[in-house]
Design a protein around this motif. Structure first.
Motif, PDB file in Angstrom:
ATOM      1  N   GLY A  14      50.256 -56.140 -67.490  1.00  0.00           N
ATOM      2  CA  GLY A  14      50.341 -55.325 -68.700  1.00  0.00           C
ATOM      3  C   GLY A  14      49.237 -55.613 -69.685  1.00  0.00           C
TER       4      GLY A  14
ATOM      5  N   GLU B 229      48.323 -52.634 -71.943  1.00  0.00           N
ATOM      6  CA  GLU B 229      49.363 -52.326 -72.923  1.00  0.00           C
ATOM      7  C   GLU B 229      49.379 -53.379 -74.028  1.00  0.00           C
TER       8      GLU B 229
ATOM      9  N   ARG C 117      58.994 -49.016 -77.234  1.00  0.00           N
ATOM     10  CA  ARG C 117      57.978 -48.024 -76.911  1.00  0.00           C
ATOM     11  C   ARG C 117      58.099 -46.765 -77.786  1.00  0.00           C
TER      12      ARG C 117
ATOM     13  N   VAL D 178      47.116 -45.294 -74.567  1.00  0.00           N
ATOM     14  CA  VAL D 178      47.308 -46.357 -73.579  1.00  0.00           C
ATOM     15  C   VAL D 178      48.771 -46.701 -73.414  1.00  0.00           C
TER      16      VAL D 178
ATOM     17  N   ARG E 154      50.691 -44.074 -71.453  1.00  0.00           N
ATOM     18  CA  ARG E 154      50.418 -44.087 -70.020  1.00  0.00           C
ATOM     19  C   ARG E 154      51.001 -45.308 -69.304  1.00  0.00           C
ATOM     20  N   SER E 155      51.305 -46.349 -70.052  1.00  0.00           N
ATOM     21  CA  SER E 155      51.769 -47.593 -69.446  1.00  0.00           C
ATOM     22  C   SER E 155      53.153 -47.406 -68.860  1.00  0.00           C
ATOM     23  N   LYS E 156      53.407 -48.157 -67.783  1.00  0.00           N
ATOM     24  CA  LYS E 156      54.734 -48.077 -67.149  1.00  0.00           C
ATOM     25  C   LYS E 156      55.746 -48.800 -68.018  1.00  0.00           C
TER      26      LYS E 156
END
Length: 410
Positions: free
Chosen positions: A227, A230, A292, A404, A407-409
């Protein structure tokens, strides 16, 4: 069942250690540490509405104001990077005592300051005090909270931190506007508040059992491999949030006077207080929301806040500027809470302290670099153009961070 026969898990740890009668119980110690945290942070922002008075006394420019303000962040960073583990090594009480002592010496420095050079000294001491107090008090509150009340301790820590930061400008502004000796009495009042905290600290039980020799050294930055993108996005989001707080704290009095034509010290202090207070309330209200969505919402509100501030300065409109202040508080509260939660989630357990310290390096660089840039740019291009340029740069940082993180998981 007698108290002596109760299982260890059901008893107050301070009691099991044979707590002397003069030591406070854990609940009482919790609130005294909260008080010490708040009044120490209050002292770090007392000079905010007083800079214009110092400018008239010592004859220095707005760019020097930003440098004075930036030395505070340098002190905080030095404490975080070099002494971040100090309280785990020598105990919470000694480090809290040093933080309070530095706050007292900083206040005395401001009271006796004969020229602008001493303002730099006072701000460095204040930054060191804040850097030591922030991490140590947060840990001490967690350790003195009732069992299972970790979230409550975190909320109280957040409120004490931002609440204290916001009260400093408000208190100093009121003193400066309505009392004599505007560069003396605010610090005398703070000395009294901090002295009470220092005396109370004598009765606070130590929560660190095994201690070791103090080791002050830089252990490097910690950026998690998993990560990484992120984490960096969260760090830059924290950078943007603290930049906005820095601009308000360092430059709001000057902007209110030169752009909005309001020279009231009380108004300057109240405007800065409003931003911090709204930020603290936002964090309390959103403490149970997922990180998030919080950070993404905060970055969106952040863009609106920048637009309102620029519009308020462009139109020389106090209502627009105040609206921007409120929206900025909401944005900073959401972004700070969300980005710190992201950093905490990504930090490996074995390097959590190092990773979180790295996040705060991003944040306090945000408190420093843009403020210095705006201060010097104001001399060359004027307050409005300097602020507009900073707003555009911060908007770009916010948009990149949001992209960013989106788009991060999960």
């Amino acid at each position: 069942m007698r108290a002596a026969d109760r299982p260890r898990a059901d008893r107050d740890p301070s009691a099991t250690a044979g707590r002397p009668r003069w030591q406070l119980s854990r609940p009482a110690a919790f609130w005294l540490i909260t008080y010490a945290f708040a009044v120490t942070m209050l002292g770090t922002t007392l000079p905010t509405p007083l800079y214009v008075i110092y400018q008239a006394q010592f004859h220095f420019s707005t760019s020097v104001v930003t440098l004075i303000f930036a030395t505070y962040a340098a002190g905080v960073l030095a404490a975080l990077l070099l002494a971040g583990r100090a309280s785990a090594q020598v105990g919470r009480r000694p480090v809290l005592a040093v933080a309070i002592g530095l706050s007292i010496v900083s206040a005395i420095t401001f009271i006796l300051a004969p020229d602008v050079g001493w303002l730099f000294v006072g701000r460095v001491l204040s930054g060191l005090s804040a850097g030591l107090m922030t991490g140590t008090a947060t840990a001490a509150l967690t350790e003195t909270a009732r069992r299972g009340a970790g979230r409550r301790a975190s909320l109280v820590s957040t409120t004490a931190n931002m609440g204290g930061l916001g009260l400093g400008p408000l208190v100093a502004g009121l003193f400066a506007q309505y009392a004599p000796e505007p560069t003396v009495l605010p610090f005398v009042a703070q000395l009294g508040l901090v002295a009470v905290a220092g005396l109370g600290l004598l009765a606070v039980p130590e929560t660190v059992g095994e201690r070791s020799r103090l080791s002050l050294r830089f252990r490097g930055l910690g950026i998690p491999r998993a990560g990484r993108a992120e984490f960096l996005a969260a760090g830059f989001a924290g950078f943007a949030a603290f930049s906005l707080l820095g601009l308000f704290s360092a430059l709001a009095p000057t902007f209110l006077g030169s752009v909005l034509h309001d020279s009231s010290h009380a108004v300057a202090g109240a405007v800065v207080f409003l931003a911090f207070a709204v930020g603290a309330c936002t964090q309390l209200a959103g403490s149970r929301l997922p990180s998030r969505p919080v950070i993404l919402a905060g970055l969106a509100v952040f863009l609106a806040a920048l637009a309102l501030i620029v519009a308020g300065l462009s139109a020389a409109s106090m209502p627009l500027f105040l609206a921007g202040t409120v929206v900025s508080g909401v944005a900073v509260g959401l972004v700070f809470m969300g980005s710190l939660a992201v950093a905490n989630r990504l930090a490996p357990a074995q390097t959590r302290g190092q990773v979180i310290s790295t996040y705060f390096v991003f944040a306090y660089l945000g408190l420093t670099v843009p403020v210095i840039a705006v201060g010097f740019a104001s001399q060359a291009f004027g307050d409005f153009r300097a602020t507009l340029g900073c707003a555009i740069a911060l908007a770009a940082v916010a948009l990149a961070s949001a992209a960013v993180i989106r788009r991060s998981k999960a």
